[in-house]
Design a protein around this motif. Structure first.
Motif, PDB file in Angstrom:
ATOM      1  N   GLN A   1      53.564  46.187  53.841  1.00  0.00           N
ATOM      2  CA  GLN A   1      54.925  45.955  54.453  1.00  0.00           C
ATOM      3  C   GLN A   1      54.662  44.608  54.951  1.00  0.00           C
ATOM      4  O   GLN A   1      53.918  43.877  55.559  1.00  0.00           O
ATOM      5  CB  GLN A   1      55.050  46.962  55.441  1.00  0.00           C
ATOM      6  CG  GLN A   1      55.231  48.451  54.818  1.00  0.00           C
ATOM      7  CD  GLN A   1      56.078  48.875  53.835  1.00  0.00           C
ATOM      8  OE1 GLN A   1      57.059  48.168  53.749  1.00  0.00           O
ATOM      9  NE2 GLN A   1      55.508  49.407  52.664  1.00  0.00           N
ATOM     10  N   PRO A   2      56.115  43.788  54.947  1.00  0.00           N
ATOM     11  CA  PRO A   2      55.964  42.430  55.682  1.00  0.00           C
ATOM     12  C   PRO A   2      55.679  42.399  57.167  1.00  0.00           C
ATOM     13  O   PRO A   2      54.899  41.647  57.472  1.00  0.00           O
ATOM     14  CB  PRO A   2      57.226  41.907  55.417  1.00  0.00           C
ATOM     15  CG  PRO A   2      58.180  42.830  54.276  1.00  0.00           C
ATOM     16  CD  PRO A   2      57.233  44.203  54.474  1.00  0.00           C
ATOM     17  N   GLY A   3      55.934  43.459  57.946  1.00  0.00           N
ATOM     18  CA  GLY A   3      55.440  43.784  59.086  1.00  0.00           C
ATOM     19  C   GLY A   3      54.099  43.797  59.463  1.00  0.00           C
ATOM     20  O   GLY A   3      53.791  43.374  60.532  1.00  0.00           O
ATOM     21  N   LEU A   4      53.558  44.622  58.641  1.00  0.00           N
ATOM     22  CA  LEU A   4      52.266  44.728  58.743  1.00  0.00           C
ATOM     23  C   LEU A   4      51.398  43.355  58.419  1.00  0.00           C
ATOM     24  O   LEU A   4      50.340  43.096  58.893  1.00  0.00           O
ATOM     25  CB  LEU A   4      51.515  45.815  57.887  1.00  0.00           C
ATOM     26  CG  LEU A   4      52.036  47.288  58.308  1.00  0.00           C
ATOM     27  CD1 LEU A   4      51.345  48.359  57.413  1.00  0.00           C
ATOM     28  CD2 LEU A   4      51.845  47.495  59.984  1.00  0.00           C
ATOM     29  N   ARG A   5      51.965  42.637  57.455  1.00  0.00           N
ATOM     30  CA  ARG A   5      51.277  41.491  57.117  1.00  0.00           C
ATOM     31  C   ARG A   5      51.448  40.340  58.194  1.00  0.00           C
ATOM     32  O   ARG A   5      50.435  39.779  58.720  1.00  0.00           O
ATOM     33  CB  ARG A   5      52.012  40.964  55.788  1.00  0.00           C
ATOM     34  CG  ARG A   5      51.202  39.295  55.328  1.00  0.00           C
ATOM     35  CD  ARG A   5      52.250  38.917  54.162  1.00  0.00           C
ATOM     36  NE  ARG A   5      52.054  39.715  52.929  1.00  0.00           N
ATOM     37  CZ  ARG A   5      50.994  39.287  52.084  1.00  0.00           C
ATOM     38  NH1 ARG A   5      50.186  38.467  52.440  1.00  0.00           N
ATOM     39  NH2 ARG A   5      51.010  40.065  51.088  1.00  0.00           N
ATOM     40  N   ALA A   6      52.511  40.400  58.937  1.00  0.00           N
ATOM     41  CA  ALA A   6      52.710  39.606  59.916  1.00  0.00           C
ATOM     42  C   ALA A   6      51.840  40.046  61.148  1.00  0.00           C
ATOM     43  O   ALA A   6      51.139  39.151  61.783  1.00  0.00           O
ATOM     44  CB  ALA A   6      54.014  39.748  60.574  1.00  0.00           C
ATOM     45  N   LEU A   7      51.756  41.091  61.433  1.00  0.00           N
ATOM     46  CA  LEU A   7      50.570  41.650  62.367  1.00  0.00           C
ATOM     47  C   LEU A   7      49.230  41.292  62.253  1.00  0.00           C
ATOM     48  O   LEU A   7      48.589  40.773  63.264  1.00  0.00           O
ATOM     49  CB  LEU A   7      50.583  43.223  62.604  1.00  0.00           C
ATOM     50  CG  LEU A   7      51.895  43.846  63.341  1.00  0.00           C
ATOM     51  CD1 LEU A   7      51.815  45.298  63.409  1.00  0.00           C
ATOM     52  CD2 LEU A   7      51.667  43.340  64.765  1.00  0.00           C
ATOM     53  N   ALA A   8      48.811  41.228  60.849  1.00  0.00           N
ATOM     54  CA  ALA A   8      47.497  40.888  60.617  1.00  0.00           C
ATOM     55  C   ALA A   8      47.549  39.294  60.741  1.00  0.00           C
ATOM     56  O   ALA A   8      46.666  38.735  61.177  1.00  0.00           O
ATOM     57  CB  ALA A   8      47.160  41.125  59.343  1.00  0.00           C
ATOM     58  N   GLU A   9      48.451  38.528  60.369  1.00  0.00           N
ATOM     59  CA  GLU A   9      48.556  37.009  60.584  1.00  0.00           C
ATOM     60  C   GLU A   9      48.286  36.568  61.856  1.00  0.00           C
ATOM     61  O   GLU A   9      47.639  35.878  62.006  1.00  0.00           O
ATOM     62  CB  GLU A   9      49.742  36.481  59.858  1.00  0.00           C
ATOM     63  CG  GLU A   9      49.826  35.120  59.908  1.00  0.00           C
ATOM     64  CD  GLU A   9      50.998  34.527  58.913  1.00  0.00           C
ATOM     65  OE1 GLU A   9      51.765  33.862  59.523  1.00  0.00           O
ATOM     66  OE2 GLU A   9      51.185  35.114  57.936  1.00  0.00           O
ATOM     67  N   VAL A  10      49.165  37.144  62.691  1.00  0.00           N
ATOM     68  CA  VAL A  10      49.245  36.887  64.288  1.00  0.00           C
ATOM     69  C   VAL A  10      47.615  37.243  64.786  1.00  0.00           C
ATOM     70  O   VAL A  10      47.525  36.387  65.770  1.00  0.00           O
ATOM     71  CB  VAL A  10      50.107  37.296  64.916  1.00  0.00           C
ATOM     72  CG1 VAL A  10      51.659  36.777  64.600  1.00  0.00           C
ATOM     73  CG2 VAL A  10      50.211  38.946  65.076  1.00  0.00           C
ATOM     74  N   ALA A  11      47.068  38.111  64.258  1.00  0.00           N
ATOM     75  CA  ALA A  11      45.883  38.678  64.849  1.00  0.00           C
ATOM     76  C   ALA A  11      44.544  37.705  64.205  1.00  0.00           C
ATOM     77  O   ALA A  11      43.396  37.936  64.593  1.00  0.00           O
ATOM     78  CB  ALA A  11      45.652  39.783  64.525  1.00  0.00           C
TER      79      ALA A  11
END
Length: 575
Positions: free
Chosen positions: A258-268
């Motif tokens: 999901q885009p939201g999970l991709r974003a969480l991985a990216e900021v981490a």
């Protein structure tokens, strides 16, 4: 305190082609009796038809969708609840539901679950049906309030029920008394996912998709959410849960999350092709949980329901910021709790800590007490309840326990033996929540300690660490580390392999201010390996090489594209 080391008993070792002797031994110690228990393709998905109440729930959902009526999903404010909401909303919309909304209670103002106040709050949406996810089995009053308004209610949950079940139109909970599915290990998101799979099958039988020219949604695309919620809720990784987690991790690694999970991985700063269950539990999960712990899980839901990376990146960055704030609060609270425990007067107990610890500080944050209780439990090897101020003079506590003590049952026993002492409680064997009046804290602490003392074997209070024995010096290599990484998913009830042995520590240095980086050599071996011990000091060590007994995991450490084997040390004692 260095714990007692017990090596796991190894049963019959199954012949598994292509699997090393070390990993075959590890699997045998976890009760693996056939290769089928390591098969994680979707053909082995847990059978949803065995869940009590699921047929009625499917009928109600299908009728509501067909009538074009509004559904409100009522979730919980942790990662399991947030991912459950996202799975339900995405699946329902994908199956043609025209109006689906989400309501997640605020931890600080609304309390837990479907309450009468939550029913009142969603009334303006004109819902026909309320669907609870990861909560509801304790919401007797809330369900009654909804039914009085003429609303249909489906409760989906996985928490252990109390003496009275809610009078919902349908109740789907593998831990309810009349459920024979054997799926009590599922997280809330797992129950939600199986209900959505069952609903798709029910709509297919009705000819719903063909009549309206709808394409059946691929619910497998939601397994990244299921994997995150399952790992974050620390439920036992029985075969069904391992399947759900493995399937979700495959989607992460393929870039299909999901885009939201991709974003969480990216900021981490996490790369999707290397993402593992460890990252779900210690990187993504805490960031999502930070919203519910410090502010409102609405932020987390917004991130999970985002339709593009651009839409998701702002809430993901805010979740990352909240997680940094949470860590700072946690560090302060943990330091205060350690000081309080070390300052206890133990004269009456011959210098021994109470079997169960209850702690309270007026300054503590109720969204963080669970993490602090977990830290203290690990340090002192006994059940801990940490309390913070709640509303109207109440105290809200979060309990964490050890494998020998079913903490929810302990709290229930205390409540039954002392009527009126406990206002509310609920949870699992290893984690629970409890609310009580401030003036009852001392009495509750004494009663809790006494009950834990009764059920907790004295010889286990110094801590027990189970390992998979000793590795040969030549096994401390990259191929075995890679095989262990790929041999999971690992987690509660199916723990990642841990080994013990004696090593010579050749040199060491502090990295990241409080982590100990070492070069070590196994006793009797020539291979030098890298090792790291988190949150460990070497200030009191003698100069030069030293010998130590260690408990460790063999993992792959990737740095600048180069992979090396690394020993992640959990316990260390100089010889």
């Amino acid at each position: 305190m260095f714990p007692e080391i017990r090596r796991r008993e190894v049963g019959d070792v199954v012949a598994l082609p292509g699997v090393s002797p070390v990993l075959r031994r590890v699997y045998a110690a976890r009760g693996i009796a056939s290769a089928d228990e390591l098969a994680y393709d979707l053909r082995h998905l847990p059978p949803f038809g065995d869940l009590a109440g699921i047929d009625r729930a499917v009928e109600l959902l299908a009728d509501t969708i067909a009538a074009g009526e509004t559904i409100v999903v009522v979730g919980d404010y942790d990662a399991d609840g947030a991912t459950s909401c996202a799975v339900a909303v995405r699946a329902l919309r994908g199956m043609g539901a025209p109006s689906v909304h989400v309501k997640v209670p605020n931890r600080f103002t609304d309390g837990y679950g479907l309450t009468p106040a939550i029913v009142e709050a969603v009334a303006g949406l004109d819902p026909a049906l309320l669907l609870t996810v990861d909560n509801g089995v304790a919401s007797v009053a809330g369900v009654a309030a909804a039914r009085e308004r003429g609303l249909r209610v489906i409760v989906t949950d996985h928490h252990l029920p109390g003496p009275e079940l809610p009078a919902a139109d349908a109740l789907v909970n593998p831990n309810q008394p009349d459920d024979g599915s054997g799926l009590g290990y599922l997280a809330g998101v797992g129950v939600t996912f199986l209900l959505m799979v069952a609903l798709r099958a029910g709509l297919r039988e009705r000819g719903w998709f063909g009549e309206r020219g709808l394409e059946e949604p691929n619910l497998g695309d939601l397994l990244d959410l299921v994997a995150l919620g399952t790992i974050a809720d620390v439920v036992p990784l029985e075969h069904g849960n391992r399947l759900l987690v493995e399937q979700g991790i495959r989607r992460f690694r393929a870039g299909r999350c999901q885009p939201g999970l991709r974003a969480l991985a990216e900021v981490a700063g996490k790369r999707l092709p290397r993402l593992s269950e460890i990252d779900l539990g210690y990187v993504l999960g805490p960031r999502l949980n930070a919203a519910g712990r410090l502010t409102d899980m609405e932020l987390g839901i917004r991130c999970l329901l985002a339709e593009s990376l651009g839409e998701a990146i702002e809430p993901a960055r805010e979740l990352d910021r909240l997680n940094r704030e949470r860590r700072a609060i946690e560090a302060r609270m943990e330091s205060e709790a350690v000081e309080a425990i070390e300052g206890l007067d133990l004269e009456a107990t011959d210098g021994e800590l109470p079997a169960g610890l209850c702690l309270f500080d007026e300054r503590w944050h109720q969204g963080v007490v669970g993490i602090v209780a977990s830290r203290l439990k690990e340090r002192w090897h006994r059940p801990v309840i940490a309390f913070a101020p709640g509303e109207d003079g109440e105290l809200r506590g979060s309990a964490r326990s050890v494998r020998s003590v079913h903490v929810r049952d302990v709290i229930e026993t205390v409540a039954n033996l002392h009527p009126g002492l406990v206002a509310r409680f609920g949870g699992h064997a290893m984690a629970a929540g409890v609310t009580l009046e401030r003036e009852h804290l001392d009495r509750f602490g004494q009663a809790f300690g006494s009950e834990v003392d009764r059920v907790f074997p004295a010889d286990e209070r110094r801590g027990i660490v189970y390992t998979d024995g000793e590795l040969a010096p030549d096994d401390l290599d990259l191929p075995l580390a890679r095989e262990i990484d790929a041999g999971g998913p690992w987690g509660t009830g199916f723990p990642r392999p841990a080994f013990d042995g004696r090593f010579e520590i050749l040199d060491r240095r502090v990295v990241g201010r409080r982590h100990l980086k070492m070069r070590v050599r196994a006793a009797g071996g020539a291979r030098v390996a890298e090792a790291i011990a988190f949150r460990r000091s070497a200030e009191d060590w003698p100069e030069g090489p030293v010998e130590a007994e260690m408990v460790y995991r063999l993992e792959v450490n990737e740095y600048r594209g180069i992979e090396r084997p690394q020993l992640v040390v959990s316990h260390l004692r100089l010889v």
